[in-house]
Enzyme design. Structure first.
Site, PDB file in Angstrom:
ATOM      1  N   GLU A   1     -17.489  65.143  22.006  1.00  0.00           N
ATOM      2  CA  GLU A   1     -17.824  66.254  21.293  1.00  0.00           C
ATOM      3  C   GLU A   1     -17.890  66.175  19.728  1.00  0.00           C
ATOM      4  O   GLU A   1     -17.431  66.851  19.200  1.00  0.00           O
ATOM      5  CB  GLU A   1     -17.339  67.689  21.694  1.00  0.00           C
ATOM      6  CG  GLU A   1     -17.271  67.960  23.194  1.00  0.00           C
ATOM      7  CD  GLU A   1     -16.469  69.283  23.249  1.00  0.00           C
ATOM      8  OE1 GLU A   1     -15.793  69.961  22.637  1.00  0.00           O
ATOM      9  OE2 GLU A   1     -16.875  69.853  24.577  1.00  0.00           O
TER      10      GLU A   1
ATOM     11  N   GLU B   1     -18.172  68.425  31.043  1.00  0.00           N
ATOM     12  CA  GLU B   1     -17.266  69.426  31.251  1.00  0.00           C
ATOM     13  C   GLU B   1     -17.941  70.794  31.614  1.00  0.00           C
ATOM     14  O   GLU B   1     -18.840  71.132  31.105  1.00  0.00           O
ATOM     15  CB  GLU B   1     -16.728  69.724  29.833  1.00  0.00           C
ATOM     16  CG  GLU B   1     -15.752  68.456  29.229  1.00  0.00           C
ATOM     17  CD  GLU B   1     -15.005  68.772  28.081  1.00  0.00           C
ATOM     18  OE1 GLU B   1     -14.973  69.963  27.690  1.00  0.00           O
ATOM     19  OE2 GLU B   1     -14.533  67.937  27.286  1.00  0.00           O
TER      20      GLU B   1
END
Ligand SMILES: *[C@@H]1O[C@H](CO)[C@@H](O)[C@H](O)[C@H]1NC(C)=O
Ligand SMILES: *[C@@H]1O[C@H](CO)[C@@H](O)[C@H](O)[C@H]1NC(C)=O
Length: 425
Positions: A214, A316
């Site tokens: 991320e 995710e």
């Protein structure tokens, strides 16, 4: 770790050399290739969150003493406040108990084939002056063996980089985004090099390394991020060509932004996996969606992931449809859903969703969650597959794969469906 295989094969090759001169030695000792067929098989996995990188919302008990003062909010401030000696004792205990071999066994029995293991740079390439403590690699070494025993593949995921690549508590350090400043990028490459070299004889299990979790594309220089991905790829595949390399989408559109990047036909880069994270709980509009709107949005992601030119995993995602889980938005903060987060307004009550157990979820919540999970599984298998976040939490029921599976709300095997065909209409 050194794999037993390597020595067995070396011994075999040497003994063959002594007896059969024409034995094709390089055949056995040469490249095995990536030990999971990302082209044809589906990734079905789970992350082991909150293990080697603390997150207050996953293990609130560790952070409870600072719930009011909010002076400890992440692994950085936790280790800084405790000091190395006390932090080392506490975290060693955590590493040895939060996940054990029994969890790997269960994950295998649940029909999954991957675990994604987040790890911080400080485990493999600590910096002078860091408060972080080490010792987690000994446990990670064991985890690779546990995965091997359970027939699971491991995606090692660099979750925290020097300076923080996203400012989230889950990068190790909540606050400013200082990655790409100073030497942080080269320090990140060093961390990847150490990680990739450590497991280069374990690529029968460790099939992929994710260069960085991320990175916050909106705050970073994306040109430099792409350069980092190229050199990270060289680093990982230089340690072993048996590794696949995973790159996170940096919250950019996976079709319009990433198509064409590291595509084998144009770049010569091989075995690259694009990782996109799909949550429907981190904006006011998303938490206000009805259960059926969540399912519709999940189904729409099928063609989105299918439209990429790299292998693509949804690395995710969750069963939650709200951000109610306690401290999900950071230690001491509230939720958008019930209006307790600054700047949000009331949509509904977080009762039963903020803390508690899967067993205690309302029957409506269970039913909505099960529809949502089944729809996401259908959509994400339109391309390379998925990795659920996360295996266990202390008290966030909708994120607790172990208990969701035990309760029959997450399918076992993961190919079965309580609500099949939701995305077909
Ligand atoms: C991003 O990095 C590139 C390469 O270092 C540089 O040329 C460019 O000016 C940077 N962009 C911004 C907006 O700073
Ligand atoms: C998960 O299940 C265990 C065993 O039943 C229970 O002790 C725990 O509270 C549950 N946690 C959640 C979040 O469901």
């Amino acid at each position: 770790m050194l794999s037993n295989n390597f020595f067995l094969l070396s011994t075999l090759a040497i003994s063959l050399l002594g007896t059969v001169k024409s034995a094709p030695l390089t055949f056995r000792l040469g490249k095995r290739g990536v030990a999971f067929d990302y082209q044809n098989d589906k990734v079905r996995g789970v992350s082991l969150g909150g293990w080697f990188v603390l997150e207050p919302w996953i293990t609130p008990s560790i952070f409870e003493p600072w719930a009011t003062s909010k002076t400890v909010v992440d692994e950085y401030t936790y280790t800084q406040t405790l000091g190395k000696a006390a932090a080392s004792i506490a975290l060693t205990n955590h590493w040895n108990t939060w996940i054990t071999e029994d969890d790997f066994t269960q994950i295998g029995q649940n029909g999954l084939n991957h675990v994604r293991i987040p790890i911080g740079y400080w485990a493999v390439a600590p910096l002078d002056g860091d408060p972080y403590v080490q010792g987690q690699l000994n446990v990670l070494d064991q985890a690779i063996s546990w995965a091997r025993n359970a027939n699971l593949k491991v995606l090692l995921d660099l979750h925290g980089a020097p300076g923080s690549q996203n400012g989230f508590d889950n990068s190790g350090r909540y606050g400013p985004i200082d990655w790409q400043q100073g030497d942080t990028v080269s320090q990140t490459i060093t961390a990847l090099q150490n990680l990739a070299q450590r497991y280069s004889d374990d690529t029968d299990v460790v099939t992929a390394i994710e260069l960085l979790n991320e990175p916050q594309g909106g705050a970073l220089n994306l040109t430099e991020l792409r350069t980092f991905y190229q050199s990270g790829y060289e680093t990982v595949t230089g340690a072993s060509s048996n590794y696949a390399t995973a790159i996170h989408d940096a919250f950019q559109d996976i079709d319009t932004y990433w198509n064409g990047f590291m595509t084998p036909a144009s770049s010569g880069d091989q075995n690259v996996l694009l990782d996109t994270h799909q949550y429907q709980v981190f904006s006011t509009a998303q938490v206000a969606m009805s259960p059926s709107a969540h399912v519709t949005a999940a189904c729409a992601l099928g063609s989105y992931v299918a439209g990429t030119d790299l292998w693509t995993i949804v690395g995710e995602w969750t069963g939650a449809q709200t951000d109610c889980a306690q401290w999900l938005n950071g230690l001491g903060t509230g939720a958008r859903y019930d209006g307790s987060l600054a700047g949000s307004s009331y949509v509904g009550s977080c009762a039963g969703k903020a803390t508690g157990t899967v067993a205690d979820l309302s029957s409506d919540d269970k039913d909505n969650l099960q529809h949502f999970i089944d729809a996401q599984l259908d959509a994400y298998e339109e391309h390379t597959g998925w990795i659920f976040w996360t295996w266990r939490t202390e008290s966030a029921p909708e994120w607790h794969l172990q208990n969701l599976t035990a309760a029959g709300l997450f399918p076992n095997p993961p190919t079965s469906r309580a609500y099949p065909g939701q995305c077909n209409s």
